[in-house]
Design a protein around this motif. Structure first.
Motif, PDB file in Angstrom:
ATOM      1  N   GLU A  19      10.373  -5.894   5.471  1.00 10.35           N
ATOM      2  CA  GLU A  19       9.167  -5.549   4.722  1.00 10.35           C
ATOM      3  C   GLU A  19       9.298  -5.976   3.260  1.00 10.35           C
ATOM      4  OE1 GLU A  19       6.030  -4.300   5.464  1.00 10.35           O
ATOM      5  OE2 GLU A  19       6.712  -4.869   7.458  1.00 10.35           O
ATOM      6  N   GLU A  20      10.515  -5.848   2.715  1.00  6.47           N
ATOM      7  CA  GLU A  20      10.753  -6.247   1.325  1.00  6.47           C
ATOM      8  C   GLU A  20      10.487  -7.747   1.137  1.00  6.47           C
ATOM      9  OE1 GLU A  20      14.350  -6.174  -1.991  1.00  6.47           O
ATOM     10  OE2 GLU A  20      14.714  -5.402   0.011  1.00  6.47           O
ATOM     11  N   THR A  21      10.970  -8.543   2.070  1.00  4.55           N
ATOM     12  CA  THR A  21      10.741  -9.984   2.013  1.00  4.55           C
ATOM     13  C   THR A  21       9.255 -10.295   2.202  1.00  4.55           C
ATOM     14  OG1 THR A  21      12.933 -10.334   2.942  1.00  4.55           O
ATOM     15  CG2 THR A  21      11.444 -12.204   2.974  1.00  4.55           C
ATOM     16  N   LYS A  22       8.603  -9.580   3.083  1.00  2.41           N
ATOM     17  CA  LYS A  22       7.176  -9.776   3.324  1.00  2.41           C
ATOM     18  C   LYS A  22       6.379  -9.525   2.051  1.00  2.41           C
ATOM     19  CE  LYS A  22       3.327  -8.088   6.124  1.00  2.41           C
ATOM     20  NZ  LYS A  22       2.930  -7.190   7.215  1.00  2.41           N
ATOM     21  N   HIS A  23       6.702  -8.454   1.321  1.00  3.76           N
ATOM     22  CA  HIS A  23       5.991  -8.138   0.082  1.00  3.76           C
ATOM     23  C   HIS A  23       6.262  -9.184  -1.000  1.00  3.76           C
ATOM     24  CE1 HIS A  23       4.291  -4.476   1.574  1.00  3.76           C
ATOM     25  NE2 HIS A  23       5.478  -4.008   1.909  1.00  3.76           N
ATOM     26  N   ALA A  24       7.491  -9.717  -1.042  1.00  2.00           N
ATOM     27  CA  ALA A  24       7.807 -10.780  -2.005  1.00  2.00           C
ATOM     28  C   ALA A  24       7.000 -12.036  -1.699  1.00  2.00           C
ATOM     29  CB  ALA A  24       9.300 -11.089  -1.986  1.00  2.00           C
ATOM     30  N   VAL A  25       6.899 -12.397  -0.430  1.00  2.00           N
ATOM     31  CA  VAL A  25       6.112 -13.573  -0.044  1.00  2.00           C
ATOM     32  C   VAL A  25       4.648 -13.366  -0.416  1.00  2.00           C
ATOM     33  CG1 VAL A  25       5.253 -14.925   1.912  1.00  2.00           C
ATOM     34  CG2 VAL A  25       7.677 -14.310   1.784  1.00  2.00           C
TER      35      VAL A  25
END
Length: 134
Positions: A19-25
């Motif tokens: 989820e952290e990577t998804k929000h960064a993208v």
């Protein structure tokens, strides 16, 4: 890549795995979409990247409301604060410039005789910041 105006194409089974990577993208794709016109404009190199101090690029376009967008990078392992001279000749600005760091409040700067402003900027360790210029 998005801060340099590069329209990348990512392929594979997954674009993100947490989820952290998804929000960064999502954050950086939204940044690119909101600033697409200036990011796709001409670039002025502010300082050569040598890995020993900050480096940066300035996107410029005198025909837009946001006449410039500076992307400043810090490759070091510690946060740095620097006085940076930003050349605004190619933005078309002649007397004053409004500058916002990472969408914070706007601050007015007077241009010097060579169409530059000098601004004090703090850049996080191994991070980046940007300045929007109107």
């Amino acid at each position: 890549l998005l801060g340099a105006g590069v329209q990348a194409s990512w392929r594979g089974d997954r674009l993100y795995d947490t989820e952290e990577t998804k929000h960064a993208v999502i954050r950086w794709v939204d940044f690119y979409k909101n600033n697409r016109a200036i990011l796709d404009s001409d670039i002025v190199h502010l300082r050569r990247p040598d890995g020993r101090d900050w480096d940066g690029i300035l996107h410029v376009n005198p025909r837009l409301q946001s006449r410039g967008l500076a992307m400043l990078y810090n490759p070091l392992n510690e946060q740095i604060t620097r006085e940076i001279k930003i050349p605004l000749y190619y933005t078309g600005l002649t007397k004053t410039a409004n500058v916002s760091q990472e969408d914070a409040s706007w601050k007015l700067y007077n241009l010097d005789r060579d169409f530059n402003i000098t601004i004090t900027v703090t850049i996080p360790a191994q991070g980046r910041t940007w300045l929007c210029i109107r």
